[in-house]
Write a protein that holds these residues in place. Structure first.
Motif, PDB file in Angstrom:
ATOM      1  N   LEU A   1    -100.800  58.349  60.455  1.00 22.58           N
ATOM      2  CA  LEU A   1    -100.113  58.101  61.722  1.00 22.58           C
ATOM      3  C   LEU A   1    -101.081  57.469  62.716  1.00 22.58           C
ATOM      4  CD1 LEU A   1     -98.115  61.448  62.001  1.00 22.58           C
ATOM      5  CD2 LEU A   1     -97.438  59.306  60.917  1.00 22.58           C
ATOM      6  N   SER A   2    -101.404  56.231  62.452  1.00 19.08           N
ATOM      7  CA  SER A   2    -102.378  55.531  63.290  1.00 19.08           C
ATOM      8  C   SER A   2    -101.744  54.362  64.029  1.00 19.08           C
ATOM      9  CB  SER A   2    -103.552  55.027  62.429  1.00 19.08           C
ATOM     10  OG  SER A   2    -103.080  54.202  61.383  1.00 19.08           O
ATOM     11  N   GLY A   3    -100.410  54.299  64.034  1.00 19.38           N
ATOM     12  CA  GLY A   3     -99.721  53.226  64.737  1.00 19.38           C
ATOM     13  C   GLY A   3     -99.901  53.335  66.239  1.00 19.38           C
ATOM     14  N   GLU A   4     -99.563  52.264  66.916  1.00 17.56           N
ATOM     15  CA  GLU A   4     -99.807  52.165  68.357  1.00 17.56           C
ATOM     16  C   GLU A   4     -99.169  53.294  69.146  1.00 17.56           C
ATOM     17  OE1 GLU A   4     -98.885  48.842  71.824  1.00 17.56           O
ATOM     18  OE2 GLU A   4     -99.247  48.197  69.768  1.00 17.56           O
ATOM     19  N   ALA A   5     -97.971  53.718  68.735  1.00 18.09           N
ATOM     20  CA  ALA A   5     -97.252  54.747  69.500  1.00 18.09           C
ATOM     21  C   ALA A   5     -97.009  56.013  68.687  1.00 18.09           C
ATOM     22  CB  ALA A   5     -95.916  54.191  69.991  1.00 18.09           C
ATOM     23  N   ASP A   6     -97.646  56.139  67.525  1.00 19.86           N
ATOM     24  CA  ASP A   6     -97.360  57.273  66.642  1.00 19.86           C
ATOM     25  C   ASP A   6     -97.622  58.622  67.302  1.00 19.86           C
ATOM     26  OD1 ASP A   6     -96.519  55.635  64.661  1.00 19.86           O
ATOM     27  OD2 ASP A   6     -98.261  55.865  63.362  1.00 19.86           O
ATOM     28  N   GLY A   7     -98.601  58.700  68.192  1.00 22.93           N
ATOM     29  CA  GLY A   7     -98.943  59.970  68.819  1.00 22.93           C
ATOM     30  C   GLY A   7     -97.998  60.400  69.923  1.00 22.93           C
TER      31      GLY A   7
ATOM     32  N   LEU B   1     -84.787  53.258  78.440  1.00 18.15           N
ATOM     33  CA  LEU B   1     -84.648  51.812  78.246  1.00 18.15           C
ATOM     34  C   LEU B   1     -86.000  51.175  77.957  1.00 18.15           C
ATOM     35  CD1 LEU B   1     -83.028  49.208  78.250  1.00 18.15           C
ATOM     36  CD2 LEU B   1     -83.299  49.115  80.743  1.00 18.15           C
ATOM     37  N   LYS B   2     -87.008  51.558  78.724  1.00 14.80           N
ATOM     38  CA  LYS B   2     -88.355  51.022  78.471  1.00 14.80           C
ATOM     39  C   LYS B   2     -88.831  51.381  77.071  1.00 14.80           C
ATOM     40  CE  LYS B   2     -89.944  50.972  83.304  1.00 14.80           C
ATOM     41  NZ  LYS B   2     -90.924  51.533  84.267  1.00 14.80           N
ATOM     42  N   ALA B   3     -88.517  52.613  76.660  1.00 17.35           N
ATOM     43  CA  ALA B   3     -88.912  53.054  75.320  1.00 17.35           C
ATOM     44  C   ALA B   3     -88.212  52.235  74.243  1.00 17.35           C
ATOM     45  CB  ALA B   3     -88.596  54.545  75.145  1.00 17.35           C
ATOM     46  N   ARG B   4     -86.925  51.953  74.445  1.00 12.88           N
ATOM     47  CA  ARG B   4     -86.177  51.151  73.466  1.00 12.88           C
ATOM     48  C   ARG B   4     -86.736  49.736  73.379  1.00 12.88           C
ATOM     49  NH1 ARG B   4     -80.898  52.418  71.931  1.00 12.88           N
ATOM     50  NH2 ARG B   4     -80.975  50.393  70.899  1.00 12.88           N
ATOM     51  N   LEU B   5     -87.052  49.149  74.536  1.00 15.07           N
ATOM     52  CA  LEU B   5     -87.605  47.788  74.543  1.00 15.07           C
ATOM     53  C   LEU B   5     -88.982  47.761  73.878  1.00 15.07           C
ATOM     54  CD1 LEU B   5     -86.542  46.711  78.142  1.00 15.07           C
ATOM     55  CD2 LEU B   5     -85.661  45.780  75.988  1.00 15.07           C
ATOM     56  N   TYR B   6     -89.768  48.809  74.111  1.00 13.28           N
ATOM     57  CA  TYR B   6     -91.094  48.893  73.489  1.00 13.28           C
ATOM     58  C   TYR B   6     -90.966  49.051  71.976  1.00 13.28           C
ATOM     59  CZ  TYR B   6     -95.725  50.783  72.403  1.00 13.28           C
ATOM     60  OH  TYR B   6     -96.964  51.000  71.863  1.00 13.28           O
ATOM     61  N   GLU B   7     -90.037  49.923  71.552  1.00 20.65           N
ATOM     62  CA  GLU B   7     -89.825  50.126  70.115  1.00 20.65           C
ATOM     63  C   GLU B   7     -89.353  48.833  69.458  1.00 20.65           C
ATOM     64  OE1 GLU B   7     -87.848  50.946  66.391  1.00 20.65           O
ATOM     65  OE2 GLU B   7     -86.946  50.127  68.198  1.00 20.65           O
TER      66      GLU B   7
END
Length: 376
Positions: free
Chosen positions: A117-123, A289-295
């Motif tokens: 789990l080393s992805g940008e937002a995994d944590g 919404l910000k989270a969805r756009l980031y994902e």
């Protein structure tokens, strides 16, 4: 030492070796020592964003290094006990140490997966949405079952779960719902669960007791923290307020406290209704919404790197990632990894870790999808 016991010891050693290499042990220890010095600097909080980022990095490194050291020490202790028990012909000591090895093997395997789990937002914390497919009450009941499954899994892992929004079905179940799962690596663990989930069972709503197939979709996206800047133009959004439909007291149900935001350029829609205050619901909806756009941006990068098709597809045949068969036999099968569990009630009660670990390993190591078979 028994050959089977030696095989377990060798497997644990191999996993620990991979963990140590992943941590880059020597560099990680030097970096942690540097961070420990930095956090003692009284000027650190002159820049709160930098301070939070460094503290998170320090906590992550400290947790990872400590966990590795403890696992390695437990392996040495168990091996030492087995050798002592064999020397003194004490079978009870040997059995006790072998039981400890079995527990340790499971924990090391979990740590090995967490190392992936080393992805940008995994944590990050995560949002998880469930949506009913076509099929009315059947699919809506299945959607509620899925939501309960994920909530049970999250709670068993020690995560905190908060219901953000839900829309009840006409007769039973849910049309949709959104939860926020809070805790370390929540998004990393759950990100492979996005997709369509298929249920085959004898319908409790069919007086003729016929077999029905129902579909529901799951969508997972990370909570955006303060270190990630997502620009959203309000002019690109349509904001609607409406009367909340769920439980929450008279005030919730008699005022337009619920908020729905539609991002026109992408068609993304988010909504929140769980707070009494429209202001709080609006703030949560903006964060969603910000989270969805980031994902979405993370997904674009992943698709470009792996040439994979987008995972959000029609809720129906041909797009499912997992089938849950309750009739005419009992089996849950992940159609990407081939992992099978013949105890569906346990899976629906939150026993998901084996499926999640296999999907994570496949995503990282690039294994091909399992052959999709018709499970009717």
């Amino acid at each position: 030492m028994r050959p089977e016991t030696q095989a377990i010891v060798d497997e644990i050693k191999q996993s620990l070796s991979l963990l140590r290499r992943y941590l880059d042990w020597d560099k990680a220890k030097i970096r942690l020592a540097n961070l420990n010095e930095i956090v003692e600097d009284p000027t650190l909080w002159d820049n709160p964003q930098r301070a939070q980022k460094l503290l998170r990095e320090r906590q992550h490194l400290d947790t990872a290094l400590t966990a590795y050291s403890q696992l390695a020490a437990r392996l040495d202790d168990a091996v030492g006990l087995i050798e002592l028990g064999e020397e003194e012909s004490d079978e009870e000591v040997v059995k006790e140490a072998e039981a400890s090895l079995a527990v340790l093997q499971t924990e090391v395997q979990k740590r090995e997966v967490e190392a992936l789990l080393s992805g940008e937002a995994d944590g990050n914390d995560t949002f998880l949405e469930v949506h009913a497919g076509a099929g009315g009450t059947e699919s809506q009941d299945w959607t509620e079952m899925l939501l309960r499954m994920y909530m049970r899994w999250a709670e068993e892992q020690g995560y905190k779960v908060e219901l953000i929004e839900s829309a009840a079905g006409e007769e039973a179940g849910l049309k949709s719902a959104t939860i926020q799962v809070k805790g370390s690596n929540a998004f990393g663990w759950l990100k492979t669960e996005s997709g369509v989930h298929r249920l085959v069972r004898i319908s409790p709503y069919d007086s003729n007791a016929r077999r029905h197939t129902s579909f529901a979709s799951v969508w997972v996206y990370p909570v955006v923290d303060d270190t990630i800047d997502i620009a959203v133009n309000e002019s690109d959004c349509r904001i609607d307020t409406y009367r909340a439909s769920g439980a929450g007291g008279q005030h919730v149900n008699t005022t337009d406290s619920a908020v729905r935001i539609t991002h026109v350029p992408t068609g993304i829609v988010v909504q929140c209704q769980m707070e009494r205050s429209q202001h709080k619901n609006r703030a949560t909806a903006w964060n969603m919404l910000k989270a969805r756009l980031y994902e979405q941006e993370l997904k674009k990068r992943e698709d470009a790197a792996h040439a994979a098709a987008a995972s959000k597809t029609d809720i129906g045949w041909g797009h499912q990632i997992r089938s849950y068969v309750l009739q005419p036999y009992q089996m849950v099968k992940d159609l990407r990894t081939g992992i099978v569990n013949t105890n569906p009630p346990a899976v629906l009660d939150g026993d998901l870790t084996a499926f999640i670990e296999a999907a994570l390993a496949q995503r990282v190591h690039g294994g091909g999808p399992a052959k999709v078979e018709d499970l009717d």
